[in-house]
Design a protein around this motif. Structure first.
Motif, PDB file in Angstrom:
ATOM      1  N   LEU A  91       0.819  -1.387   0.106  1.00  0.00           N
ATOM      2  CA  LEU A  91       0.112   0.134   0.103  1.00  0.00           C
ATOM      3  C   LEU A  91       0.947   1.296  -0.035  1.00  0.00           C
ATOM      4  N   ASP A  92       2.131   1.179   0.794  1.00  0.00           N
ATOM      5  CA  ASP A  92       2.970   2.399   0.614  1.00  0.00           C
ATOM      6  C   ASP A  92       3.570   2.755  -0.753  1.00  0.00           C
ATOM      7  N   ASN A 112       1.083   4.230  -2.922  1.00  0.00           N
ATOM      8  CA  ASN A 112       0.709   5.720  -2.607  1.00  0.00           C
ATOM      9  C   ASN A 112       1.942   6.601  -2.827  1.00  0.00           C
ATOM     10  N   THR A 113       3.153   6.102  -2.731  1.00  0.00           N
ATOM     11  CA  THR A 113       4.565   6.621  -3.151  1.00  0.00           C
ATOM     12  C   THR A 113       4.483   6.841  -4.616  1.00  0.00           C
ATOM     13  N   GLY A 132       2.135   7.248  -6.592  1.00  0.00           N
ATOM     14  CA  GLY A 132       1.116   8.241  -7.139  1.00  0.00           C
ATOM     15  C   GLY A 132       0.251   7.470  -8.123  1.00  0.00           C
ATOM     16  N   GLU A 162      -3.433   5.995  -9.293  1.00  0.00           N
ATOM     17  CA  GLU A 162      -4.717   6.240  -8.821  1.00  0.00           C
ATOM     18  C   GLU A 162      -5.159   4.787  -8.712  1.00  0.00           C
ATOM     19  N   HIS A 168      -7.993   1.858  -6.194  1.00  0.00           N
ATOM     20  CA  HIS A 168      -8.675   1.543  -4.850  1.00  0.00           C
ATOM     21  C   HIS A 168      -8.714   0.085  -4.709  1.00  0.00           C
TER      22      HIS A 168
END
Ligand code: PMP
Length: 383
Positions: A277-278, A281-282, A284, A286, A288
Motif C-alpha cells: 500500500l505504501d 501511494n508513493t 502516485g 490512482e 482503489h
C-alpha cells in the motif's frame, strides 16, 4: 530477480515439507493399505501421523480427516457424495454463493441439471455475503449450505462463523471451502461449527495434488456422504485409490508448520500488505481496493489501478512479477472476474483490477524492487 505474488493460485512448497517427502519416497515404499508386510505398516504409520498433524491444526479428531487429491475433489465429494441421502430424504435444495470456486459452482450446476434446486447468493460491494441472505433461503428441504471461508480473488472473509452457529440448530448440512484460510486463520477455523470442510495442501506451502475433506461426526456418526468414485475401501471408502503416502506426509508437515508458525506469519503478512500500500501511494498511481479491508485476510490485495488494463500490465511486467487477475482455474483466456462482477463492480473497473497474494517466505526487498517497476510501467501505460 522477479517476485512471485500469486500465492492464492499456488504457494511454493516449504523446503522442510519437501525434505520429509523425499525421506518418505526413499524409505516408505509400501502401500499404506497392505496388511501382509512391514512395508505396508510403515507406510500406514506415515499416513496416520499426517492425519494427526492435520487433525491438530483444525482441532478435529484424526478419524474425521479424509485425504483426497485436493480441494476440487473434496468439494465434489462434499456435494455429489450427498446424492443418495438427498434421494432418501427428498431434500434437494442447495444454497451457495456466487463467489465460490468453480469446484463448487460447477458441481451444483451439474446437480441442478438433475433436478436439484440451487439458490446462489451474491455478496454486496464489500465482497462479503450477508448471513441473513443465506439463512433467509433455508427451507424444509434444504440439503446443504456451502460457503467458502476466504475468497481466493479478494481475500474477503465470509461469515462462516455466524452461519455455522445458526445452521447448527437446523437440520441442514454445512460445508466450508477453507482452501484459502487453512493454516492462516488457524484459531478462527478451530472455532467454526460445520459438518464438512475442504482444503488443498499446496495453498499452505504443502505439495500440489493432495487435499483434505474433514467430516465432523455428530453423535458418533459421520455426515451422510458417500464416495463418488468406485474402487477400494481406502479412506473408509470415502475416497478409494492408493493413498499417496509422501503427499500425505507433505500435507501433514505443512499443517504442523502452519500450526507452529501462523502467528508470526500473519504478522509478517500484514507488514507486506502495508508495504504494498505504501508503494502504491508513493508511486502516485490512482487505485482503489476491491473488497472491505476490515474483513480481508493479510496475504491478499485485490486492487483496481484506474485507467490501466490489468491484462496489458501483467503482460508488460512479466519479468518483474507473477500477478493475476482472477482465479487460475478460469484464467486460460480473459473474461471479467465473476467474483468482482457478483460484487457489483463495473466491468471497466474489473478490467483494471489485479490480485496480489504473498506468503511467509516472500521477501519484502523483492516486493519493493519489482512492484516498484510494475507501478512505473502502470503509470506509462495508463490511458
Ligand atoms: N477452493 C478455493 C477457494 C480455491 O482457491 C481453490 C484453488 N484455486 C480450490 C478450491 C481448488 O483447489 P485445487 O485446485 O487444489 O483442487
Amino acid at each position: 530477480m522477479s517476485v512471485y505474488l500469486d500465492y492464492n493460485a499456488s504457494a511454493p512448497i516449504d523446503l522442510r515439507v519437501l525434505d520429509i517427502m523425499v525421506e518418505v519416497y526413499k524409505n516408505n515404499i509400501g502401500n499404506a493399505d497392505s496388511r501382509t508386510h512391514n512395508y505396508g505398516e510403515s507406510a500406514r504409520k506415515v499416513v496416520e501421523n499426517s492425519r494427526k498433524q492435520v487433525a491438530s491444526l483444525l482441532s478435529v479428531a484424526s478419524d474425521e480427516v479424509f485425504f483426497t487429491s485436493g480441494a476440487t475433489e473434496s468439494n465434489n465429494i462434499a456435494i455429489q457424495g450427498l446424492r443418495e441421502y438427498a434421494e432418501k430424504t427428498n431434500k434437494k435444495h442447495i444454497i451457495t454463493t456466487a463467489i465460490e470456486h468453480k469446484a463448487i459452482l460447477e458441481t451444483v450446476k451439474h446437480l441442478q441439471k438433475e433436478g436439484y434446486e440451487v439458490d446462489i447468493v451474491s455478496p454486496d460491494i464489500s465482497g462479503r455475503v450477508k448471513t441473513d441472505a443465506i439463512l433467509g433461503k433455508v427451507r424444509e428441504d434444504t440439503l446443504l449450505v456451502s460457503v467458502m471461508h476466504v475468497n481466493n480473488e479478494t481475500g474477503i472473509i465470509q461469515p462462516v462463523k455466524e452461519l455455522g452457529e445458526s445452521l447448527q440448530e437446523k437440520n441442514v448440512l454445512f460445508h466450508i471451502d477453507a482452501t484459502q484460510s487453512c493454516g492462516k486463520l488457524v484459531e478462527e477455523i478451530k472455532d467454526l461449527k460445520y459438518n464438512m470442510l475442504s482444503f488443498s495442501a499446496h495453498k499452505l506451502m504443502g505439495p500440489q495434488g493432495v487435499g483434505v475433506l474433514i467430516l465432523r461426526k455428530k453423535a458418533y456418526k459421520l455426515p451422510p456422504v458417500k464416495a463418488i468414485l468406485y474402487g477400494g475401501q481406502q479412506e473408509h471408502g470415502i475416497r478409494p485409490g492408493t493413498i499417496p503416502v509422501a503427499l500425505t506426509a507433505g500435507c501433514g508437515k505443512a499443517c504442523e508448520i502452519a500450526e507452529n508458525e501462523y502467528k508470526k506469519n500473519n504478522v509478517y503478512m500484514d507488514v507486506i500488505k502495508e508495504k504494498v500500500l505504501d508503494l502504491l501511494n508513493t508511486f502516485g498511481v490512482e487505485y482503489h481496493i476491491n473488497g472491505d479491508q476490515e474483513y480481508c485476510i493479510g496475504s491478499t490485495l485485490n486492487i483496481c489501478i484506474e485507467g490501466v488494463s490489468s491484462e496489458a500490465l501483467m503482460i508488460s511486467t512479466k519479468q518483474y512479477c507473477g500477478l493475476s487477475n482472477g482465479s487460475a482455474c478460469t484464467s486460460k483466456s480473459y473474461s471479467p472476474s465473476y467474483v468482482l462482477t457478483a460484487m457489483g463492480i463495473p466491468t471497466s473497473q474489473i478490467d483494471s483490477s489485479i490480485r496480489i497474494s504473498w506468503g511467509p517466505d516472500t521477501s519484502i526487498d523483492d516486493v519493493i524492487e519489482n512492484l516498484g517497476e510494475v507501478l512505473e510501467i502502470a503509470k506509462q501505460i495508463r490511458n
